[in-house]
Enzyme design. Structure first.
Site, PDB file in Angstrom:
ATOM      1  N   ASN A  10       7.903   7.696   2.717  1.00 16.47           N
ATOM      2  CA  ASN A  10       8.021   8.187   4.094  1.00 16.47           C
ATOM      3  C   ASN A  10       8.576   9.610   4.026  1.00 16.47           C
ATOM      4  O   ASN A  10       9.762   9.797   3.799  1.00 16.47           O
ATOM      5  CB  ASN A  10       8.956   7.263   4.890  1.00 16.47           C
ATOM      6  CG  ASN A  10       9.251   7.802   6.276  1.00 16.47           C
ATOM      7  OD1 ASN A  10       8.517   8.642   6.788  1.00 16.47           O
ATOM      8  ND2 ASN A  10      10.326   7.311   6.886  1.00 16.47           N
ATOM      9  N   LYS A  12       8.930  11.774   6.353  1.00 16.77           N
ATOM     10  CA  LYS A  12       9.631  12.252   7.554  1.00 16.77           C
ATOM     11  C   LYS A  12       9.125  13.664   7.892  1.00 16.77           C
ATOM     12  O   LYS A  12       7.954  13.956   7.652  1.00 16.77           O
ATOM     13  CB  LYS A  12      11.144  12.200   7.340  1.00 16.77           C
ATOM     14  CG  LYS A  12      11.578  10.840   6.782  1.00 16.77           C
ATOM     15  CD  LYS A  12      13.053  10.620   6.775  1.00 16.77           C
ATOM     16  CE  LYS A  12      13.322   9.232   6.205  1.00 16.77           C
ATOM     17  NZ  LYS A  12      14.712   8.825   6.339  1.00 16.77           N
ATOM     18  N   HIS A  96      10.488   3.218  13.174  1.00 14.79           N
ATOM     19  CA  HIS A  96      11.520   3.691  12.251  1.00 14.79           C
ATOM     20  C   HIS A  96      12.816   3.925  13.022  1.00 14.79           C
ATOM     21  O   HIS A  96      12.786   4.371  14.173  1.00 14.79           O
ATOM     22  CB  HIS A  96      11.068   4.986  11.566  1.00 14.79           C
ATOM     23  CG  HIS A  96      11.960   5.365  10.434  1.00 14.79           C
ATOM     24  ND1 HIS A  96      13.168   5.993  10.640  1.00 14.79           N
ATOM     25  CD2 HIS A  96      11.861   5.155   9.099  1.00 14.79           C
ATOM     26  CE1 HIS A  96      13.759   6.164   9.465  1.00 14.79           C
ATOM     27  NE2 HIS A  96      12.984   5.663   8.512  1.00 14.79           N
ATOM     28  N   GLU A  98      14.933   6.175  12.933  1.00  9.07           N
ATOM     29  CA  GLU A  98      15.119   7.542  13.441  1.00  9.07           C
ATOM     30  C   GLU A  98      14.375   7.730  14.756  1.00  9.07           C
ATOM     31  O   GLU A  98      14.860   8.406  15.665  1.00  9.07           O
ATOM     32  CB  GLU A  98      14.647   8.555  12.380  1.00  9.07           C
ATOM     33  CG  GLU A  98      15.623   8.607  11.209  1.00  9.07           C
ATOM     34  CD  GLU A  98      15.035   9.115   9.909  1.00  9.07           C
ATOM     35  OE1 GLU A  98      13.884   9.612   9.896  1.00  9.07           O
ATOM     36  OE2 GLU A  98      15.729   9.002   8.877  1.00  9.07           O
ATOM     37  N   GLU A 168      15.045  -2.167   6.857  1.00 11.04           N
ATOM     38  CA  GLU A 168      15.782  -0.947   6.544  1.00 11.04           C
ATOM     39  C   GLU A 168      17.146  -0.991   7.224  1.00 11.04           C
ATOM     40  O   GLU A 168      17.262  -0.617   8.409  1.00 11.04           O
ATOM     41  CB  GLU A 168      15.007   0.285   7.034  1.00 11.04           C
ATOM     42  CG  GLU A 168      13.676   0.462   6.341  1.00 11.04           C
ATOM     43  CD  GLU A 168      13.259   1.930   6.316  1.00 11.04           C
ATOM     44  OE1 GLU A 168      12.983   2.415   5.213  1.00 11.04           O
ATOM     45  OE2 GLU A 168      13.227   2.569   7.379  1.00 11.04           O
ATOM     46  N   GLY A 174      19.143   7.245   3.955  1.00 10.57           N
ATOM     47  CA  GLY A 174      19.551   8.626   3.714  1.00 10.57           C
ATOM     48  C   GLY A 174      21.016   8.784   3.344  1.00 10.57           C
ATOM     49  O   GLY A 174      21.547   9.888   3.364  1.00 10.57           O
ATOM     50  N   SER A 213      17.684   4.276   0.772  1.00 12.85           N
ATOM     51  CA  SER A 213      18.244   4.807  -0.476  1.00 12.85           C
ATOM     52  C   SER A 213      17.640   4.186  -1.740  1.00 12.85           C
ATOM     53  O   SER A 213      18.335   4.006  -2.740  1.00 12.85           O
ATOM     54  CB  SER A 213      19.777   4.683  -0.484  1.00 12.85           C
ATOM     55  OG  SER A 213      20.337   5.481   0.547  1.00 12.85           O
TER      56      SER A 213
HETATM   57  P1  PGA Z   1      15.817   7.011   2.338  1.00 11.07           P
HETATM   58  O1  PGA Z   1      14.960   6.755   3.671  1.00 11.07           O
HETATM   59  O2  PGA Z   1      15.037   6.425   1.186  1.00 11.07           O
HETATM   60  O3  PGA Z   1      15.953   8.499   2.239  1.00 11.07           O
HETATM   61  O4  PGA Z   1      17.118   6.309   2.529  1.00 11.07           O
HETATM   62  C1  PGA Z   1      14.271   5.554   3.872  1.00 11.07           C
HETATM   63  C2  PGA Z   1      13.546   5.585   5.192  1.00 11.07           C
HETATM   64  O5  PGA Z   1      14.064   6.183   6.150  1.00 11.07           O
HETATM   65  O6  PGA Z   1      12.452   5.026   5.336  1.00 11.07           O
END
Ligand code: PGA
Length: 252
Positions: A10, A12, A96, A98, A168, A174, A213
């Site tokens: 992903n 982003k 997601h 976010e 998630e 992140g 992560s």
């Molecule tokens: P990350 O993000 O691997 O940077 O923690 C995962 C995601 O948001 O899908």
């Protein structure tokens, strides 16, 4: 039933078209020998056409990161399923955290988007997960039950197994704080059981990914867990090397 693992990157809001091109040229030789794993890159809208063209004939499929549920209409700034499928986009990330937290994505909208993606022939990756506060107060199962119920409400029993669900935990996204193998296995088995409550057989074939992560040095342990069918990878998908290393660590 054997479920093919899916490793999805992903991106982003990272990578211009030029950066995306450089990346895919570096990635393709690194994943060409990998068999028995589905590989997807979920990229910004502006990268889709170039990525689909460059990845054609390879094992890498290109997904979008959001989609409107209507095929067309007066929705300024939105993108529809037919716009994506005409470009040969194979799937889409939906819900997601976010988008839920920063852009007002609701369960009500997701209940329309998930079936719209399926009907258009795309694979929806539905993201669910709890906040740190919810985990600390023992609310994780309640949150997952509510999201799985509401967001998949519009999906027929026959199509349930075609959805990919990404667990998630929001506190792991992140942050470098990956869920422990026990936490990931427990929540993902719980999500599978929730799908099974609606359709027993779908629970056997639905793919549930872990996200939050995931890095080359923790991927193998997570991906070996019995209910974990792959990973949704944010930060570590931005370099071809680290993403390829995660793909290589998927059991097959
Ligand atoms: P990350 O993000 O691997 O940077 O923690 C995962 C995601 O948001 O899908």
């Amino acid at each position: 039933m054997a479920r093919t693992p899916l490793i999805a990157g992903n991106w982003k809001m990272y990578k211009t078209e030029r950066e995306a091109e450089e990346y895919i040229q570096a990635l393709l030789p690194r994943v060409s020998a990998v068999d028995g794993v589905d590989v997807a890159l979920c990229v910004p809208f502006t990268d889709l056409r170039a990525m689909v063209d460059s990845a054609r004939g390879s094992r890498v499929e290109i997904y979008a990161q959001n989609m409107h549920h209507e095929p067309e209409g007066p929705y300024t700034g939105e993108i529809s399923a037919p716009m994506l499928t005409e470009l040969d986009v194979r799937g889409v990330v939906l819900g997601h955290s976010e988008r839920r937290a920063m852009f007002g994505e609701t369960d009500k909208a997701l209940a329309l988007k998930v079936p719209a993606a399926l009907e258009a022939g795309m694979v929806p990756i539905l993201c669910v997960g709890e906040t740190e506060e919810e985990r600390d107060s023992g609310e994780t199962d309640r949150k997952l039950r509510q999201q799985v119920r509401d967001d998949l409400a519009g999906v027929s029993l026959e199509r349930l197994a075609d959805v990919v669900i990404a667990y998630e935990p929001i506190w792991a996204i992140g942050t470098g704080r990956v869920a422990s193998p026990e936490q990931a296995q427990e929540s993902i088995a719980f999500i599978r059981a929730l799908v099974g409550d609606r359709e027993r057989q779908a629970a056997e074939s639905v793919r549930v990914l872990y996200g939050g992560s995931v890095k080359p040095d923790n991927a193998a342990e997570l991906l070996a867990l019995p209910d974990v069918d792959g990973a949704l990878v944010g930060g570590a998908s931005l370099q071809a090397d680290s993403f390829a290393a995660i793909v290589a660590s998927a059991p097959r």
